[in-house]
Design a protein around this motif. Sequence first.
Motif, PDB file in Angstrom:
ATOM      1  N   GLN A  85      36.516 -20.987 123.017  1.00 48.15           N
ATOM      2  CA  GLN A  85      37.363 -21.791 123.895  1.00 48.15           C
ATOM      3  C   GLN A  85      37.286 -23.282 123.541  1.00 48.15           C
ATOM      4  O   GLN A  85      38.286 -23.986 123.564  1.00 48.15           O
ATOM      5  CB  GLN A  85      36.950 -21.590 125.357  1.00 48.15           C
ATOM      6  N   VAL A  86      36.096 -23.750 123.223  1.00 41.65           N
ATOM      7  CA  VAL A  86      35.949 -25.153 122.817  1.00 41.65           C
ATOM      8  C   VAL A  86      36.807 -25.439 121.591  1.00 41.65           C
ATOM      9  O   VAL A  86      37.531 -26.450 121.535  1.00 41.65           O
ATOM     10  CB  VAL A  86      34.468 -25.493 122.520  1.00 41.65           C
ATOM     11  N   LEU A  87      36.732 -24.559 120.600  1.00 42.55           N
ATOM     12  CA  LEU A  87      37.500 -24.750 119.367  1.00 42.55           C
ATOM     13  C   LEU A  87      39.004 -24.699 119.635  1.00 42.55           C
ATOM     14  O   LEU A  87      39.767 -25.536 119.136  1.00 42.55           O
ATOM     15  CB  LEU A  87      37.113 -23.695 118.332  1.00 42.55           C
ATOM     16  N   LEU A  88      39.446 -23.720 120.421  1.00 39.34           N
ATOM     17  CA  LEU A  88      40.882 -23.561 120.678  1.00 39.34           C
ATOM     18  C   LEU A  88      41.440 -24.699 121.527  1.00 39.34           C
ATOM     19  O   LEU A  88      42.448 -25.324 121.173  1.00 39.34           O
ATOM     20  CB  LEU A  88      41.141 -22.216 121.356  1.00 39.34           C
ATOM     21  N   LEU A  89      40.809 -24.976 122.664  1.00 37.58           N
ATOM     22  CA  LEU A  89      41.314 -26.026 123.554  1.00 37.58           C
ATOM     23  C   LEU A  89      41.131 -27.418 122.946  1.00 37.58           C
ATOM     24  O   LEU A  89      41.990 -28.291 123.106  1.00 37.58           O
ATOM     25  CB  LEU A  89      40.618 -25.953 124.913  1.00 37.58           C
ATOM     26  N   GLY A  90      40.017 -27.616 122.250  1.00 37.31           N
ATOM     27  CA  GLY A  90      39.791 -28.915 121.612  1.00 37.31           C
ATOM     28  C   GLY A  90      40.857 -29.224 120.578  1.00 37.31           C
ATOM     29  O   GLY A  90      41.432 -30.309 120.555  1.00 37.31           O
ATOM     30  N   ASN A  91      41.145 -28.249 119.724  1.00 30.56           N
ATOM     31  CA  ASN A  91      42.168 -28.458 118.691  1.00 30.56           C
ATOM     32  C   ASN A  91      43.569 -28.524 119.278  1.00 30.56           C
ATOM     33  O   ASN A  91      44.424 -29.259 118.770  1.00 30.56           O
ATOM     34  CB  ASN A  91      42.086 -27.328 117.653  1.00 30.56           C
ATOM     35  N   ALA A  92      43.827 -27.765 120.348  1.00 26.93           N
ATOM     36  CA  ALA A  92      45.152 -27.784 120.975  1.00 26.93           C
ATOM     37  C   ALA A  92      45.493 -29.172 121.491  1.00 26.93           C
ATOM     38  O   ALA A  92      46.621 -29.658 121.329  1.00 26.93           O
ATOM     39  CB  ALA A  92      45.206 -26.772 122.121  1.00 26.93           C
ATOM     40  N   HIS A  93      44.526 -29.848 122.113  1.00 28.30           N
ATOM     41  CA  HIS A  93      44.786 -31.200 122.621  1.00 28.30           C
ATOM     42  C   HIS A  93      44.798 -32.235 121.498  1.00 28.30           C
ATOM     43  O   HIS A  93      45.585 -33.183 121.527  1.00 28.30           O
ATOM     44  CB  HIS A  93      43.738 -31.574 123.669  1.00 28.30           C
ATOM     45  N   LEU A  94      43.938 -32.019 120.519  1.00 27.09           N
ATOM     46  CA  LEU A  94      43.861 -32.971 119.414  1.00 27.09           C
ATOM     47  C   LEU A  94      45.145 -32.973 118.586  1.00 27.09           C
ATOM     48  O   LEU A  94      45.575 -34.026 118.099  1.00 27.09           O
ATOM     49  CB  LEU A  94      42.662 -32.634 118.530  1.00 27.09           C
ATOM     50  N   ILE A  95      45.778 -31.811 118.442  1.00 22.22           N
ATOM     51  CA  ILE A  95      47.021 -31.712 117.670  1.00 22.22           C
ATOM     52  C   ILE A  95      48.090 -32.646 118.238  1.00 22.22           C
ATOM     53  O   ILE A  95      48.871 -33.248 117.486  1.00 22.22           O
ATOM     54  CB  ILE A  95      47.538 -30.260 117.656  1.00 22.22           C
ATOM     55  N   LEU A  96      48.135 -32.785 119.562  1.00 23.41           N
ATOM     56  CA  LEU A  96      49.185 -33.596 120.186  1.00 23.41           C
ATOM     57  C   LEU A  96      49.013 -35.091 119.940  1.00 23.41           C
ATOM     58  O   LEU A  96      49.982 -35.847 120.034  1.00 23.41           O
ATOM     59  CB  LEU A  96      49.235 -33.333 121.693  1.00 23.41           C
ATOM     60  N   VAL A  97      47.794 -35.526 119.659  1.00 21.54           N
ATOM     61  CA  VAL A  97      47.588 -36.963 119.444  1.00 21.54           C
ATOM     62  C   VAL A  97      47.281 -37.310 117.993  1.00 21.54           C
ATOM     63  O   VAL A  97      47.434 -38.463 117.586  1.00 21.54           O
ATOM     64  CB  VAL A  97      46.462 -37.506 120.355  1.00 21.54           C
ATOM     65  N   ASN A  98      46.857 -36.311 117.213  1.00 18.90           N
ATOM     66  CA  ASN A  98      46.564 -36.583 115.802  1.00 18.90           C
ATOM     67  C   ASN A  98      46.721 -35.306 114.986  1.00 18.90           C
ATOM     68  O   ASN A  98      45.738 -34.696 114.552  1.00 18.90           O
ATOM     69  CB  ASN A  98      45.140 -37.132 115.656  1.00 18.90           C
TER      70      ASN A  98
ATOM     71  N   ARG B 263      54.450 -43.559 128.951  1.00 24.89           N
ATOM     72  CA  ARG B 263      53.166 -43.462 129.621  1.00 24.89           C
ATOM     73  C   ARG B 263      52.937 -42.104 130.284  1.00 24.89           C
ATOM     74  O   ARG B 263      51.829 -41.635 130.378  1.00 24.89           O
ATOM     75  CB  ARG B 263      53.035 -44.577 130.658  1.00 24.89           C
ATOM     76  N   LYS B 264      54.013 -41.498 130.783  1.00 28.01           N
ATOM     77  CA  LYS B 264      53.835 -40.206 131.442  1.00 28.01           C
ATOM     78  C   LYS B 264      53.379 -39.145 130.461  1.00 28.01           C
ATOM     79  O   LYS B 264      52.571 -38.287 130.788  1.00 28.01           O
ATOM     80  CB  LYS B 264      55.136 -39.770 132.124  1.00 28.01           C
ATOM     81  N   ALA B 265      53.884 -39.207 129.244  1.00 26.37           N
ATOM     82  CA  ALA B 265      53.443 -38.252 128.223  1.00 26.37           C
ATOM     83  C   ALA B 265      51.963 -38.449 127.953  1.00 26.37           C
ATOM     84  O   ALA B 265      51.198 -37.488 127.865  1.00 26.37           O
ATOM     85  CB  ALA B 265      54.245 -38.449 126.943  1.00 26.37           C
ATOM     86  N   ASP B 266      51.556 -39.712 127.820  1.00 21.11           N
ATOM     87  CA  ASP B 266      50.144 -40.009 127.617  1.00 21.11           C
ATOM     88  C   ASP B 266      49.313 -39.449 128.757  1.00 21.11           C
ATOM     89  O   ASP B 266      48.254 -38.862 128.555  1.00 21.11           O
ATOM     90  CB  ASP B 266      49.926 -41.525 127.536  1.00 21.11           C
ATOM     91  N   ASP B 267      49.796 -39.647 129.987  1.00 21.07           N
ATOM     92  CA  ASP B 267      49.058 -39.193 131.164  1.00 21.07           C
ATOM     93  C   ASP B 267      48.898 -37.681 131.170  1.00 21.07           C
ATOM     94  O   ASP B 267      47.812 -37.161 131.443  1.00 21.07           O
ATOM     95  CB  ASP B 267      49.766 -39.638 132.442  1.00 21.07           C
ATOM     96  N   TYR B 268      49.980 -36.956 130.865  1.00 24.96           N
ATOM     97  CA  TYR B 268      49.906 -35.495 130.901  1.00 24.96           C
ATOM     98  C   TYR B 268      48.906 -34.964 129.888  1.00 24.96           C
ATOM     99  O   TYR B 268      48.171 -34.016 130.161  1.00 24.96           O
ATOM    100  CB  TYR B 268      51.287 -34.878 130.667  1.00 24.96           C
ATOM    101  N   VAL B 269      48.870 -35.555 128.704  1.00 26.55           N
ATOM    102  CA  VAL B 269      47.916 -35.118 127.691  1.00 26.55           C
ATOM    103  C   VAL B 269      46.489 -35.419 128.139  1.00 26.55           C
ATOM    104  O   VAL B 269      45.583 -34.585 128.031  1.00 26.55           O
ATOM    105  CB  VAL B 269      48.198 -35.791 126.334  1.00 26.55           C
ATOM    106  N   ARG B 270      46.281 -36.610 128.677  1.00 26.06           N
ATOM    107  CA  ARG B 270      44.937 -36.991 129.134  1.00 26.06           C
ATOM    108  C   ARG B 270      44.478 -36.134 130.305  1.00 26.06           C
ATOM    109  O   ARG B 270      43.315 -35.721 130.376  1.00 26.06           O
ATOM    110  CB  ARG B 270      44.904 -38.462 129.526  1.00 26.06           C
ATOM    111  N   TYR B 271      45.380 -35.880 131.251  1.00 24.99           N
ATOM    112  CA  TYR B 271      45.014 -35.063 132.408  1.00 24.99           C
ATOM    113  C   TYR B 271      44.627 -33.650 131.981  1.00 24.99           C
ATOM    114  O   TYR B 271      43.650 -33.073 132.480  1.00 24.99           O
ATOM    115  CB  TYR B 271      46.175 -34.993 133.402  1.00 24.99           C
ATOM    116  N   SER B 272      45.411 -33.077 131.066  1.00 29.06           N
ATOM    117  CA  SER B 272      45.111 -31.737 130.585  1.00 29.06           C
ATOM    118  C   SER B 272      43.763 -31.715 129.871  1.00 29.06           C
ATOM    119  O   SER B 272      42.947 -30.814 130.070  1.00 29.06           O
ATOM    120  CB  SER B 272      46.220 -31.263 129.638  1.00 29.06           C
TER     121      SER B 272
END
Length: 379
Positions: free
Chosen positions: A84-97, A188-197
């Motif tokens: 789960q760490v690998l999947l969720l970590g990479n899923a969020h990281l893909i959106l910003v880098n 900013r809302k896009a940034d917020d949604y990614v950070r909140y998730s």
Amino acid sequence: MIFILSCGVPSVRTTYEVLIVAMILMGLIMFVMPVPKDSRLRVYKRSLYLMAVSYIALGVYCIIKSYLPLELLGFPFLIAASVQVLLLGNAHLILVNPQKVNTKFVLKTAAPIFSCVLLFLVAECFCGVLTLDSYATMRSELLDFCVLARVIWGIVYLAEVIFFIHVFYESYRGAEVKVNNYLAESPRKADDYVRYSHTCAVIIGTIALGSAMTVSRFAVGLHNVIMLFLYMLMVFFFMRYLSLFYPAIEAVAPSDDSDDDLEMNHCGEATPGKWAVVKKMIEDQKLYLEPGLTVSSLADILKVNKVCLSKTINLQEGVNFGTFIGRMRIAEAQRLMREDRNRPISDIAMAVGFSEQSNFSRQFKAVTGFTPGDYRQSI
């Protein structure tokens, strides 16, 4: 980021069953969620599929776990939590880098986990299966190879969580710079949604570790309820990102800028004299008022290279593309306010190219030092 559950208590059993159904359903929804056929969304789609696999894997794990005993740092938890760490970590990281998440990076982050799996299996092979059902057993057997293997894996799990948090926010700051060099209006809302998730994922990981270190069925049941709520929130934030912000995805999506970088060496508009002509064209034709303006769309209108345009603005104006366009928009907004003091601020915000009044108000204060309402009262 999985947790240990016991089916012996009805309330725990209920939360467990709800969790299984909810996780699998949410994973399937993410798999079949319609994503427009747009090359800019390939980054989001990859990330969405990673999230879907994560949720379905979580549901399957819960089914398997129902037949296993509750114990401290058990193998099922460790392997499922690490995945789960690998999947969720990479899923969020893909959106910003997205450039960061390549095969080499995935293998690099997965290597410690694979090493822990191997260590655990070797320990059980030589020392036998040891069930840790209390801290007393854990303390008395602390030097046992099997116990040490579990503790080491738990430490590696925590290190992976911290690593992904660090890389995410480091990349997040870099993405902000890239977005501001690409868009006239920062989403900013896009940034917020990614950070909140991402925040939900971090809290889940923390609670999961707590669940793995307790044999209290009440505590585990409570953890399940909290994490189910957080998983649902994470789905909401993740899906809302798509519906609001195409440009943000385009700004951080991978692209081949090698030709652009070569053209940068021949940018005629990079010289002060040529830039003055280009800038005057932008001002005279009020190109900065175009809603959803990006450096690419402006470069197309001006018939110049987008990398040249962005870097020229940084060089000649000393600010990024978003700030440069924002200043001209705010100057136009001030002119409109002076011409008609009764015109609604929301109308003025739309007229000067802002999609949201909140973004307009924030940029207006950043440029003038006043809120739009205060400025209107001062004139």
